[in-house]
Design a protein around this motif. Sequence first.
Motif, PDB file in Angstrom:
ATOM      1  N   LEU A  99       0.773  -1.207   0.043  1.00 18.38           N
ATOM      2  CA  LEU A  99      -0.040   0.006   0.137  1.00 18.38           C
ATOM      3  C   LEU A  99       0.911   1.154   0.043  1.00 18.38           C
ATOM      4  O   LEU A  99       0.536   2.334  -0.549  1.00 18.38           O
ATOM      5  N   ASP A 100       1.910   1.282   0.915  1.00 22.21           N
ATOM      6  CA  ASP A 100       2.862   2.394   0.965  1.00 22.21           C
ATOM      7  C   ASP A 100       3.716   2.612  -0.313  1.00 22.21           C
ATOM      8  O   ASP A 100       4.241   3.705  -0.499  1.00 22.21           O
ATOM      9  N   THR A 101       3.886   1.708  -1.127  1.00 25.23           N
ATOM     10  CA  THR A 101       4.788   1.895  -2.405  1.00 25.23           C
ATOM     11  C   THR A 101       4.124   2.804  -3.468  1.00 25.23           C
ATOM     12  O   THR A 101       4.600   3.437  -4.161  1.00 25.23           O
ATOM     13  N   PHE A 102       2.789   2.800  -3.602  1.00 27.46           N
ATOM     14  CA  PHE A 102       2.123   3.798  -4.498  1.00 27.46           C
ATOM     15  C   PHE A 102       1.101   4.710  -4.112  1.00 27.46           C
ATOM     16  O   PHE A 102       0.589   4.631  -2.874  1.00 27.46           O
ATOM     17  N   ASP A 103       1.042   6.056  -4.676  1.00 26.74           N
ATOM     18  CA  ASP A 103       0.409   6.917  -3.947  1.00 26.74           C
ATOM     19  C   ASP A 103      -1.244   6.769  -4.359  1.00 26.74           C
ATOM     20  O   ASP A 103      -1.861   5.721  -4.948  1.00 26.74           O
ATOM     21  N   GLU A 104      -2.224   7.788  -3.961  1.00 26.33           N
ATOM     22  CA  GLU A 104      -3.367   7.770  -3.809  1.00 26.33           C
ATOM     23  C   GLU A 104      -4.041   7.635  -5.265  1.00 26.33           C
ATOM     24  O   GLU A 104      -5.360   7.513  -5.491  1.00 26.33           O
ATOM     25  N   THR A 105      -3.008   7.867  -6.297  1.00 23.18           N
ATOM     26  CA  THR A 105      -3.920   7.889  -7.723  1.00 23.18           C
ATOM     27  C   THR A 105      -4.077   6.495  -8.283  1.00 23.18           C
ATOM     28  O   THR A 105      -4.955   6.454  -9.390  1.00 23.18           O
ATOM     29  N   TYR A 106      -3.382   5.433  -7.624  1.00 21.74           N
ATOM     30  CA  TYR A 106      -3.719   3.839  -8.142  1.00 21.74           C
ATOM     31  C   TYR A 106      -4.977   3.610  -7.801  1.00 21.74           C
ATOM     32  O   TYR A 106      -5.429   3.577  -6.614  1.00 21.74           O
ATOM     33  N   ASP A 107      -5.576   2.958  -8.600  1.00 22.54           N
ATOM     34  CA  ASP A 107      -6.917   2.410  -8.423  1.00 22.54           C
ATOM     35  C   ASP A 107      -6.802   0.840  -7.726  1.00 22.54           C
ATOM     36  O   ASP A 107      -7.624   0.439  -6.926  1.00 22.54           O
ATOM     37  N   CYS A 108      -5.699   0.220  -8.059  1.00 23.36           N
ATOM     38  CA  CYS A 108      -5.310  -0.966  -7.718  1.00 23.36           C
ATOM     39  C   CYS A 108      -3.916  -1.517  -7.190  1.00 23.36           C
ATOM     40  O   CYS A 108      -3.063  -0.953  -8.211  1.00 23.36           O
ATOM     41  N   ILE A 109      -3.515  -2.046  -6.391  1.00 23.28           N
ATOM     42  CA  ILE A 109      -2.060  -2.541  -6.181  1.00 23.28           C
ATOM     43  C   ILE A 109      -2.122  -3.918  -5.834  1.00 23.28           C
ATOM     44  O   ILE A 109      -2.799  -4.624  -5.262  1.00 23.28           O
ATOM     45  N   VAL A 110      -1.321  -4.631  -6.726  1.00 25.34           N
ATOM     46  CA  VAL A 110      -1.195  -6.052  -6.896  1.00 25.34           C
ATOM     47  C   VAL A 110       0.074  -6.367  -6.385  1.00 25.34           C
ATOM     48  O   VAL A 110       1.144  -5.722  -6.486  1.00 25.34           O
ATOM     49  N   PHE A 111       0.137  -7.324  -5.465  1.00 32.33           N
ATOM     50  CA  PHE A 111       1.113  -7.796  -4.775  1.00 32.33           C
ATOM     51  C   PHE A 111       1.377  -9.020  -4.479  1.00 32.33           C
ATOM     52  O   PHE A 111       0.149  -9.719  -4.512  1.00 32.33           O
ATOM     53  N   GLY A 112       2.582  -9.825  -4.070  1.00 34.62           N
ATOM     54  CA  GLY A 112       2.817 -11.259  -3.711  1.00 34.62           C
ATOM     55  C   GLY A 112       3.368 -11.393  -2.546  1.00 34.62           C
ATOM     56  O   GLY A 112       2.872 -10.776  -1.317  1.00 34.62           O
ATOM     57  N   HIS A 113       4.551 -12.028  -2.636  1.00 36.03           N
ATOM     58  CA  HIS A 113       5.298 -12.387  -1.166  1.00 36.03           C
ATOM     59  C   HIS A 113       4.829 -13.240  -0.175  1.00 36.03           C
ATOM     60  O   HIS A 113       5.493 -14.263  -0.119  1.00 36.03           O
ATOM     61  N   SER A 114       3.617 -13.109   0.246  1.00 39.28           N
ATOM     62  CA  SER A 114       3.104 -13.844   1.525  1.00 39.28           C
ATOM     63  C   SER A 114       2.536 -15.307   0.998  1.00 39.28           C
ATOM     64  O   SER A 114       2.140 -15.964   1.805  1.00 39.28           O
ATOM     65  N   HIS A 115       2.208 -15.268  -0.385  1.00 30.50           N
ATOM     66  CA  HIS A 115       1.415 -16.348  -0.771  1.00 30.50           C
ATOM     67  C   HIS A 115       0.049 -16.582  -0.149  1.00 30.50           C
ATOM     68  O   HIS A 115      -0.457 -17.767  -0.502  1.00 30.50           O
ATOM     69  N   ILE A 116      -0.596 -15.642   0.390  1.00 22.26           N
ATOM     70  CA  ILE A 116      -1.734 -15.422   1.145  1.00 22.26           C
ATOM     71  C   ILE A 116      -2.593 -14.815   0.023  1.00 22.26           C
ATOM     72  O   ILE A 116      -2.377 -13.536   0.015  1.00 22.26           O
ATOM     73  N   PRO A 117      -3.848 -15.186  -0.467  1.00 19.38           N
ATOM     74  CA  PRO A 117      -4.574 -14.625  -1.063  1.00 19.38           C
ATOM     75  C   PRO A 117      -5.365 -13.517  -0.472  1.00 19.38           C
ATOM     76  O   PRO A 117      -5.594 -13.725   0.783  1.00 19.38           O
ATOM     77  N   TYR A 118      -5.376 -12.397  -0.951  1.00 19.90           N
ATOM     78  CA  TYR A 118      -5.776 -11.274  -0.459  1.00 19.90           C
ATOM     79  C   TYR A 118      -6.818 -10.357  -1.204  1.00 19.90           C
ATOM     80  O   TYR A 118      -6.250 -10.056  -2.411  1.00 19.90           O
ATOM     81  N   LEU A 119      -8.026  -9.624  -0.886  1.00 21.13           N
ATOM     82  CA  LEU A 119      -8.905  -8.879  -1.607  1.00 21.13           C
ATOM     83  C   LEU A 119      -9.519  -7.927  -0.845  1.00 21.13           C
ATOM     84  O   LEU A 119     -10.194  -8.519   0.058  1.00 21.13           O
ATOM     85  N   ARG A 120      -8.798  -6.794  -0.653  1.00 27.43           N
ATOM     86  CA  ARG A 120      -9.625  -6.114   0.162  1.00 27.43           C
ATOM     87  C   ARG A 120      -9.474  -4.527  -0.330  1.00 27.43           C
ATOM     88  O   ARG A 120      -8.176  -4.127  -0.822  1.00 27.43           O
ATOM     89  N   TYR A 121     -10.348  -3.581  -0.095  1.00 24.25           N
ATOM     90  CA  TYR A 121     -10.307  -2.241  -0.567  1.00 24.25           C
ATOM     91  C   TYR A 121      -9.704  -1.471   0.819  1.00 24.25           C
ATOM     92  O   TYR A 121     -10.201  -1.685   2.091  1.00 24.25           O
ATOM     93  N   HIS A 122      -8.836  -0.748   0.257  1.00 25.51           N
ATOM     94  CA  HIS A 122      -8.165   0.300   1.539  1.00 25.51           C
ATOM     95  C   HIS A 122      -8.753   1.814   1.081  1.00 25.51           C
ATOM     96  O   HIS A 122      -8.208   2.364   0.067  1.00 25.51           O
ATOM     97  N   GLY A 123      -9.749   2.220   1.677  1.00 23.95           N
ATOM     98  CA  GLY A 123     -10.438   3.548   1.012  1.00 23.95           C
ATOM     99  C   GLY A 123     -10.887   3.046  -0.275  1.00 23.95           C
ATOM    100  O   GLY A 123     -11.638   2.111  -0.707  1.00 23.95           O
ATOM    101  N   LYS A 124     -10.578   3.909  -1.577  1.00 22.84           N
ATOM    102  CA  LYS A 124     -10.769   3.471  -2.906  1.00 22.84           C
ATOM    103  C   LYS A 124      -9.798   2.713  -3.580  1.00 22.84           C
ATOM    104  O   LYS A 124     -10.255   2.375  -4.623  1.00 22.84           O
ATOM    105  N   LYS A 125      -9.013   2.382  -2.830  1.00 22.14           N
ATOM    106  CA  LYS A 125      -7.705   1.640  -3.567  1.00 22.14           C
ATOM    107  C   LYS A 125      -7.936  -0.065  -3.096  1.00 22.14           C
ATOM    108  O   LYS A 125      -7.961  -0.332  -2.111  1.00 22.14           O
ATOM    109  N   LEU A 126      -7.949  -0.792  -4.113  1.00 25.84           N
ATOM    110  CA  LEU A 126      -8.080  -2.255  -4.028  1.00 25.84           C
ATOM    111  C   LEU A 126      -6.773  -2.740  -3.822  1.00 25.84           C
ATOM    112  O   LEU A 126      -5.650  -2.684  -4.820  1.00 25.84           O
TER     113      LEU A 126
END
Length: 168
Positions: A99-126
């Motif tokens: 979340l901290d890698t990209f500013d508020e102009t992004y609609d979606c942040i895709v990440f990995g590392h944990s191997h744990i599926p995750y789908l959640r909105y943080h404000g308007k950012k997915l």
Amino acid sequence: MRILVMGDTHMPKKGETLPHILTEQMKRTDHIIHTGDWQEKWLYDEVCSYAPVTSVYGNADGDEMKAFLKRTETFSLGGVKIGIVHGDGEKKTTEKRALDTFDETYDCIVFGHSHIPYLRYHGKKLLFNPGSPTDKRKLPYFSFGFLTVIKNSLQAEHCFFNLEGHSF
């Protein structure tokens, strides 16, 4: 536009071939996102044979992968602005680092590392982590995901499956 999302494949350590259920879906996608930890370039080349790929390198990727992939990537598809990062690092949770890698102009942040599926909105950012199609760790199922972009809107979902290829 349908985007298949995967990461943390760790091949060949976690398998010599991609699961059939995944390769069948890659044949029907417009774009592929990989969140890093490929480990071998032959896998990248194979995945690129299915659809255009946007990817980053992960903490388990060596110099060969780091030579042509970046730590972060950004792009827009169908009016949706997407940022990609593996998510490894120190302090904070994997989600918070992503979340901290990209500013508020992004609609979606895709990440990995944990191997744990995750789908959640943080404000308007997915925030979306596809999990892993080859290394589920202690989870009951393997997983990958889809992002669907329709008229400037974004839908996200996971595909969970077992070793026999049955999806849930």
